[in-house]
Structures are given as structure tokens and as C-alpha cells.
Design an enzyme around this catalytic site. Structure first.
Site, PDB file in Angstrom:
ATOM      1  N   GLN A 140     -22.117 -30.117   6.420  1.00 25.62           N
ATOM      2  CA  GLN A 140     -22.092 -31.567   6.274  1.00 25.62           C
ATOM      3  C   GLN A 140     -22.269 -32.276   7.612  1.00 25.62           C
ATOM      4  OE1 GLN A 140     -18.345 -30.957   3.488  1.00 25.62           O
ATOM      5  NE2 GLN A 140     -18.749 -33.132   3.702  1.00 25.62           N
ATOM      6  N   PHE A 170     -17.829 -30.851  -0.690  1.00 26.97           N
ATOM      7  CA  PHE A 170     -16.560 -31.546  -0.965  1.00 26.97           C
ATOM      8  C   PHE A 170     -15.648 -31.645   0.260  1.00 26.97           C
ATOM      9  CE2 PHE A 170     -17.760 -29.076  -4.831  1.00 26.97           C
ATOM     10  CZ  PHE A 170     -18.239 -30.139  -5.570  1.00 26.97           C
ATOM     11  N   GLU A 181     -17.512 -29.711   6.406  1.00 31.81           N
ATOM     12  CA  GLU A 181     -17.527 -30.720   7.463  1.00 31.81           C
ATOM     13  C   GLU A 181     -17.262 -30.065   8.816  1.00 31.81           C
ATOM     14  OE1 GLU A 181     -15.455 -34.975   8.761  1.00 31.81           O
ATOM     15  OE2 GLU A 181     -15.209 -34.221   6.720  1.00 31.81           O
ATOM     16  N   ARG A 224      -4.749 -40.832   6.885  1.00 33.60           N
ATOM     17  CA  ARG A 224      -5.281 -41.438   5.659  1.00 33.60           C
ATOM     18  C   ARG A 224      -4.283 -41.331   4.510  1.00 33.60           C
ATOM     19  NH1 ARG A 224     -10.106 -43.469   3.272  1.00 33.60           N
ATOM     20  NH2 ARG A 224     -11.331 -43.278   5.165  1.00 33.60           N
ATOM     21  N   ARG A 276     -12.487 -33.902  -0.500  1.00 34.17           N
ATOM     22  CA  ARG A 276     -12.765 -35.172  -1.180  1.00 34.17           C
ATOM     23  C   ARG A 276     -11.520 -36.052  -1.281  1.00 34.17           C
ATOM     24  NH1 ARG A 276     -16.357 -34.932  -6.682  1.00 34.17           N
ATOM     25  NH2 ARG A 276     -17.334 -36.968  -6.493  1.00 34.17           N
ATOM     26  N   THR A 328     -11.825 -43.140   9.564  1.00 31.68           N
ATOM     27  CA  THR A 328     -10.701 -43.682  10.340  1.00 31.68           C
ATOM     28  C   THR A 328     -10.871 -43.405  11.824  1.00 31.68           C
ATOM     29  OG1 THR A 328      -9.447 -41.678   9.794  1.00 31.68           O
ATOM     30  CG2 THR A 328      -9.060 -43.621   8.433  1.00 31.68           C
ATOM     31  N   ALA A 360     -16.286 -39.136   4.098  1.00 29.57           N
ATOM     32  CA  ALA A 360     -15.604 -40.427   3.990  1.00 29.57           C
ATOM     33  C   ALA A 360     -16.306 -41.381   3.030  1.00 29.57           C
ATOM     34  CB  ALA A 360     -15.455 -41.079   5.376  1.00 29.57           C
ATOM     35  N   GLU A 376     -15.689 -40.419  -3.054  1.00 31.35           N
ATOM     36  CA  GLU A 376     -14.278 -40.053  -3.093  1.00 31.35           C
ATOM     37  C   GLU A 376     -13.417 -40.898  -4.022  1.00 31.35           C
ATOM     38  OE1 GLU A 376     -13.195 -38.360   1.267  1.00 31.35           O
ATOM     39  OE2 GLU A 376     -14.054 -40.371   1.243  1.00 31.35           O
TER      40      GLU A 376
END
Length: 808
Positions: A210, A241, A245, A323, A355, A454, A523, A724
């Protein structure tokens, strides 16, 4: 029943707002869509496989590779000593080692890399390496980590007002706690990478990731080379998902390390069981709360603690727990609040993005709070939810961002009326009174989810658009396609800008040498960021063309329109293809990069104040379930969803994302049970021991509609993110199961129900409710820990002035 509505005013003529199929859909259905492992291997390609530690915590005293090296076909075994550059590939903070050399901090931590002439040989040789080690006591329990204050990053807190004083002065007070399980990503395509020399003195890497830019940078750092030495390409992923990342980087780095040393192509693909063991999951959480509220259930103050089960290293846990804290209010206003977050270190693989990125774990505590307040007061949970929603005059979050859009009030009313909430609630109560074994439950829960990274600098994107002289268009952007339809949506944006059909836009693989310094596709911001960057590039070219038309045909620029594959002006018209050829002959540049940075967002972490989110996406779900009180088995029989995607760019793709997210969320909350044994080994490491939802788990009646509302912020064509936010709609299923269990005790208690709500946990909750109903009216004989998350019975001793009132 499906509704593909959109309020895009020109949807009948342009590419925006139309339900177009995913760009790879036909290839995927036919089996012709290539993934990395499908690509032809270059001549002389070798295969790599990691050697992992057979213990959970301790020190390596020696390693014997002789048996592995004796196998025919083994070319070389690499260790940390073979890394010319950085060995720590932590994405933000240090702590994530590419290969361990002495200390081991989780079971199956990679130590060596075997390279052989075949996948089977490399994997077999990796299992023959023997270790001499001194094992140490491991920490695998989150409550132990909390007690020992063992953190991967320092704690953080959000405060607004005096929560303790507000709770103390409130009429009523309750407290509770809950364990929330993690989740395996279970992407269809596992972790895989292939690296090879590029012929120009650098290295070319194809990786299922990702975040191609991060992979590029980390490989360069591992090899002690400049970033331009590495090119990373990613055409499509078979799911991610969040699991690709940061977690794709180690395997790409290891493949590149071997390719760099051996000067040939090297592929590394993890077997499914090892993919389970070696990659991080959704963070399990342990949450606690204390709230004060009035007779109507309106919250006066909330003191909430969220504890993330992070694993052995930081990875992305700092932002993920942040988060969770940001979403511990979900859709509800807390006049005074303190929300604390701990990043707990334990001896497991380092948990990572998934996710929702911590948001779902935070929202769970908010929904538990309103359910428990409703039970304490004998009110319907929906009444308490509506009483606590953000609204005008009650709109400041615990992190001091103002909630400016209040569509949830209307959305809840729509679902409440159209899905006949109150009549169904009455019918279910009547059914439960006459059904001794099967109990039904109903719950409506909202979602308010903040959109933006964030980490502020990640809120940027780039794109490249080329118009060729025949009128065809080439699109490349920094986002990655993992099945969510990002490429299709961004292509629609470009097609709409030029007023042409979607099939005129060709999409090519994401590559770090085409669009540099990209952010991860995460995100829920893939379309927001890359769509705007591509629109910027298209508009730059379009402005050049408009200026050229005005000058060439002596017309006013205001008269020029691009639509229906045609360009119209005061003196006539020409096809877009003709215009492209004419512009080329007149030396007009038909190529442009585009860039976008999200405006307005900021967050001061020291002050715990700011605007971390550009806007909020909203959703409402009403779930109906059946619970077998003899076995604990449960079934979702119906779901009604109304979701806010702003002006939908592609209703079909958006509804597909909503449906998929809801079912994936059901799995997280009901069946997907991650289990580590006492030795710290992951016991649920394959489909036989880890159960994701199947097609038979989909609600028999599944109604999904899109809410008619434009994004008030200037997003791409006023759309909203959809990746998400709908995942959290599945919290309604968990709440409905609790509602069904509560009926066993005539709705007088809501027993503790940790997640996932497996049949075993549901059965334990049923038994707790039965124990409650059999106890005397004071419930003095019941075990408190069985009756409520707060370790109090749900006959809560609530404060009312100076008296104690017991709610039966």
C-alpha cells in the site's frame, strides 16, 4: 435491495456519479488479472525464505545452518551482518528489525534469510536451521503490561473540562471494561515481492504494498543507497486492509538485499501459515470507562482509558491508539472528558494498521457506554443514543475540533422510520417472551468517522496525466489499487474533467519513478488525495487547451465546454480527439503533474487540541440477530444501512465497499478469534483455526442506501471517503447480540460480552443473564464480574442527590 442514487447534478452526461465496474473486475472474474506471483520470473530467478526463531523471548547463543546449507540448490544464507545499511526499518519510530541478531522478542521473529533455486528448497532449508538459545520470561498479557507500565511509546491523553468533577456531580454513575479482540487481515494475495537489477545500476522491485514510496526508501536505506537507486512498482493487490501499509516492507527489503548481493532476480513469498505468524494484526484493545449521566441518560462527563495491545515494537501503534482516542466519543457529545491512551508492549508480532486504524476499537467503548446507560435507566438504547448525539450547541469534541455537520439526526430518523424500528422492537420483545431458546435482538448504531491521516505530512498526493495526440489519456497517480476501485474512481475524475468517456482513460501501475514521495493508500483518503491531484493535473492541461481554442478559433474562453467527447465553442465544435491532434501540431503541452495537500487540518499533540480531520463521514446501521441460548450461536438475519458518501463518484463501488466493510466488521466482532498459547505462539494461523465470514453469514435481508448529502468541504466533486467508515456499522451486530442476551433477564441487565462474540462468549453471557434473573431482587448473591462490564450488576447503584437508587 440496492439503491444507486446520487445527487450529482450532471451525472447523466459526465463520468462522475455513474456506476462503473472496477477496472480489473472482468480480468478478476476470468482469472486473467495478474498479481506479482503470476508474473513470469526472469531467467535465473532465485527464491528466498525467512528463518524464524523457535521461541518467544530470549537471547540467541548460537545458530547452526549446516543442515540447511547441505541441501542441493541452496545458494546463500544471509544474516543481519550482510545488511550494508540500516537494519532497523521502523516506519516512524525505531524498533522494527529486518533481521534479529541476538535478542528475540516474539515467536517466529525472522533471524536469517535462505536463498535457493526454488521456493520449495528455500522453505525446506529454512526449517532445518537450528538454534541454541536462552529463553526468558515473555509478557503476552495486556493487563500485565499495563500494570508494569510497559509501553512501546509514551501515554497520551485528551482532556476537555473536568471529567472527574462532572462525573461526581452527575445524578448517576457507572463504570465498565471490555476486551476487544484483534483481527487477521486475511488478504487473498499474501505478502510477496520480487527484486531484480534494473540494468542501469539500480534495483527494480515489484511488491504487494500500500506504500510504494516507503518501500523504496527503506530498501535504499537497507542497501545504503540513494532513493533513486530503487524503483518500486505496484499494479494491483489481492486485498490489503492495512496489512500491506508497513508490513509489506520487510519482505521487499529482504528480496532486494539478496538481489543486491547476488546480482540476480530474487522472489520472496510467504506461505499462508507464516504470513499469519509473521505479520501484525488489528490491535486487540482493553478499554475501561467511568461516566456520569442524568435521568434522561444524557452524559455529563466521561473518563475513558483505551489500551492498545501493540506487540514488540512501535510500528504504527502511536497513531493507531491516537485514533482510538479520537473516536472514543463516536457520535456522542461529552461535555467534560478525559480520554487516556496506552501503547502496551507485549511479546507478539508488532500489530499494525487495519481498516479503521484504531477507530473501531475506540467506538466500541462509546457504544458500550450508551447501551449500559440505557440498561441502567430502563430506557431503549436508541433513545439514549439520540439524546447524546452531537448537535448545534453541543458540538466540541474531546480534542477540541468542532463538529460542523449534523446529518446523523436525520439519518437515524430515516432508518428508524423506513426500517420500522419501534414496531420491530415490540415484535421482538413479544417473540422473546414466548421463545425459550431462540432470542432475537435489535440495535441501531451510528458512525461518525474522521477523514485524514492523523500524521499531517501524509495528507498529500501527486499524479501524472498525459493526453496523447489521438485523444487517449494516460493516468498515473500515487495511490494503490487493492480491490477498492481507487483507479476506477480517479479515472472517472479525469474523464469527467475532459468531458470524455471513461474508456478513453488508461490506468497504469503505481511507480515511484512516475509519481514520487507518495503517501500510503490508507486512512480512507485514497480518492480524496489522488483524485484531487489527478484533477489538478487534468485542469492544468484543460486550461492550456481552453486558451489555445480561444486563440485559434477567436472565441471567448467562457463559451468553451468539454462534454460528450466533444469540445463546443461559439463558432462550432470538434471532437476531443481532433482537439488533441490539433493542439499537438500547435506545440501545446499535453502533459502535466498534479499535486494536492489537504487544507485546514492541524493538531497540537502537546496541547491535545486541533483539527486532525478534514471532515467526518457518517453512517447508520440497524441489525437484527437471532441467538441460540443453548449453544451461543448467533445469526444476523437482517441489516438496514444508510451511509453518507457525499456526492458519490461511483455508487456501485461505494455500495460494494459498504457491504464488504459491514461483513468484515461482523467477522471481527463475532467469529475471528486470534489465539496465542502460553508459549507465545499464534495458535490460530490458518483457515482451519481462524474463521472469517462466508457468504452464508451475509444477512439474509441486506438493505443498503446512500444518504443524499454533499460534502460541505471542498473534496473531489464533494464526495466522501467510503473505505473505512462503514466497517464500524457492524458494531450494531454486537449491540444486537447483547440485546438478545439481555432478554434472558427481561432486559434488566446487559452482561459482559467481550469480542469476538464467539458462541463460547455468548453462551457465558447468557449464563450470566440467567444467573441475574434467578437471583433475588437485590442481586446480592450474584457474581458482580458476571453481570456487567463494570464488575457491578446492571441493577446499578446510581447516585441521585444523596440517595442511592437501585434500578431493577
Amino acid at each position: 435491495m440496492r439503491h444507486f442514487e446520487t445527487t450529482q447534478s450532471d451525472s447523466k452526461r459526465g463520468a462522475i456519479g455513474q456506476s462503473k465496474h472496477h477496472d480489473s473486475a472482468i480480468k478478476q472474474v476470468c482469472g486473467s488479472a495478474n498479481y506479482i506471483d503470476d508474473n513470469p520470473e526472469p531467467a535465473g530467478c532465485l527464491h528466498a525464505y525467512p528463518v524464524t526463531a523457535p521461541f518467544t523471548s530470549g537471547i540467541i547463543k548460537g545458530v547452526d545452518t549446516s543442515k540447511a546449507q547441505a541441501i542441493a540448490g541452496v545458494k546463500r544464507i544471509f544474516s543481519a551482518k550482510d545488511v550494508p545499511g540500516k537494519i532497523d526499518i521502523g516506519p516512524i519510530f525505531a524498533g522494527d528489525l529486518l533481521l534479529a541478531s541476538d535478542e528475540i522478542e516474539f515467536h517466529h521473529q525472522p533471524v536469517l534469510l535462505v536463498v535457493a533455486d526454488s521456493y520449495e528448497t528455500a522453505r525446506r532449508a529454512a526449517r532445518l536451521v537450528e538454534f541454541d538459545f536462552q529463553e526468558q520470561e515473555a509478557t503476552t498479557d495486556i493487563e500485565t503490561a499495563i500494570a508494569d507500565k510497559n509501553w512501546v511509546r509514551p501515554p497520551h491523553a485528551l482532556t476537555r473540562g473536568d471529567a472527574q468533577a462532572a462525573i461526581a456531580q452527575a445524578q448517576h454513575e457507572i463504570n465498565g471494561e471490555m476486551h476487544i479482540g484483534g483481527q487477521e487481515h486475511f488478504y487473498l494475495e499474501g505478502q510477496v515481492a520480487m527484486a531484480q537489477p534494473n540494468g542501469d545500476g539500480g534495483i527494480f522491485v515489484q511488491c504487494s504494498t500500500q506504500h510504494p514510496t516507503e518501500v523504496q526508501h527503506l530498501i535504499a536505506k537497507v542497501l545504503a543507497q540513494p532513493f533513486h537507486f530503487v524503483t518500486v512498482e505496484m499494479r494491483r493487490m489481492g486485498g490489503a486492509f492495512g496489512g500491506k501499509e508497513t508490513q509489506a516492507a520487510p519482505w521487499a527489503c529482504l528480496a532486494a538485499l539478496a538481489s543486491y548481493h547476488l546480482n540476480c532476480a530474487v522472489k520472496l513469498r510467504l506461505a499462508r501459515a507464516d504470513d499469519f505468524r509473521l505479520t501484525g494484526k488489528r490491535h486487540p484493545f482493553f478499554n475501561r470507562y467511568k461516566v456520569g449521566f442524568d435521568e434522561q441518560g444524557v452524559i455529563a462527563g466521561a473518563d475513558i482509558e483505551v489500551n492498545g495491545y501493540c506487540g514488540y515494537s512501535p510500528d504504527l501503534s502511536d497513531a493507531i491508539v491516537d485514533r482510538a482516542m479520537f473516536h472514543a466519543d463516536n457520535a456522542y457529545y461529552y461535555p467534560a472528558a478525559k480520554i487516556s491512551g496506552h501503547r502496551c508492549k507485549v511479546n507478539t508480532v508488532s500489530h499494525t494498521a487495519f481498516r479503521g486504524f484504531g477507530g473501531p476499537q475506540g467506538m466500541m467503548v462509546a457504544e458500550q457506554i450508551v447501551d449500559d446507560i440505557a440498561a441502567a435507566l430502563g430506557k431503549d438504547p436508541l433513545t439514549v443514543r439520540k439524546a447524546n448525539l452531537y448537535q448545534q450547541g453541543r458540538s466540541t469534541t474531546p480534542y477540541h475540533q468542532e463538529v460542523e455537520q449534523h446529518v446523523l439526526i436525520d439519518m437515524i430518523e430515516q432508518v428508524e422510520q423506513q426500517a420500522d424500528y419501534w414496531q420491530r422492537k415490540a415484535d421482538i420483545k413479544a417473540f422473546n417472551q414466548t421463545s425459550p431458546i431462540i432470542k432475537k435482538g435489535l440495535a441501531l448504531t451510528p458512525v461518525k468517522f474522521g477523514i485524514s491521516f492523523t500524521v499531517q505530512h501524509l495528507n498529500q498526493a501527486g499524479a501524472l496525466v498525459n493526453v496523447y495526440s489521438d485523444g487517449s489519456i494516460h493516468l498515473n497517480h500515487g495511490g494503490t489499487e487493492m480491490g477498492q476501485g481507487l483507479n476506477t474512481k480517479v479515472a472517472q475524475v479525469v474523464a469527467h474533467a475532459f468531458g470524455v468517456e471513461l474508456d478513453k482513460v488508461g490506468i497504469t501501475a503505481t511507480r515511484t519513478d512516475k509519481v514520487p514521495n507518495t503517501s500510503p493508500t490508507a486512512a480512507s483518503s485514497g480518492t480524496d488525495l489522488n483524485g484531487m491531484a489527478a484533477l489538478n493535473a487534468a485542469n492544468t492541461i484543460k486550461a492550456r487547451l481552453t486558451e489555445f481554442i480561444a486563440k485559434h478559433f477567436s472565441v471567448e474562453q467562457a463559451s468553451i465546454r468539454f462534454c460528450d467527447n466533444t469540445v463546443y465553442h461559439d463558432k462550432g465544435e470538434l471532437s476531443f480527439d481532433e482537439l488533441a491532434g490539433l493542439a499537438y501540431l500547435n506545440r501545446i503541452s499535453l502533459s502535466s503533474t498534479g499535486y494536492y495537500a489537504t487544507p485546514k487540518i492541524h493538531y497540537d499533540r502537546e496541547q491535545a487540541k486541533g483539527r486532525p480531520f478534514f471532515y467526518y463521514a457518517h453512517g447508520v446501521a440497524l441489525a437484527e440477530v437471532e441467538v441460540d441460548t443453548l449453544t451461543g450461536e448467533n445469526t444476523v438475519t437482517r441489516a438496514d444501512i444508510l451511509h453518507d458518501v457525499g456526492h458519490s463518484l461511483n455508487p456501485a463501488l461505494d455500495i460494494g465497499q459498504i457491504e464488504g466493510a459491514f461483513v468484515q466488521g461482523m467477522g471481527w466482532l463475532t467469529t475471528e478469534d486470534l489465539v496465542w498459547n502460553k508459549q507465545g505462539q499464534l495458535a490460530s494461523f490458518n483457515p482451519a483455526t481462524y474463521k472469517i465470514p462466508a457468504i452464508g453469514d451475509t444477512p439474509a435481508e441486506f438493505n443498503v442506501s446512500l444518504y443524499q448529502s454533499a460534502n460541505p468541504e471542498a473534496s473531489v466533486f464533494r464526495s466522501k471517503a467510503v473505505g473505512e467508515p462503514p466497517f464500524m456499522l457492524a458494531i450494531s451486530v454486537w449491540s444486537a447480540i447483547r440485546d438478545a442476551v439481555s432478554s434472558v433477564a427481561n432486559y434488566q441487565c446487559k452482561p459482559r460480552l467481550d469480542t469476538p462474540a464467539t458462541p463460547e462468549r455468548v453462551l457465558a453471557a447468557v449464563q450470566a443473564a440467567q444467573a441475574f434473573s434467578q437471583a433475588d431482587t437485590s442481586h446480592s448473591q450474584a457474581e458482580p464480574s458476571q453481570l456487567n462490564q463494570s464488575q457491578h450488576s446492571q441493577s446499578l447503584k446510581a447516585k441521585k442527590k444523596d440517595e442511592e437508587v437501585t434500578y431493577e
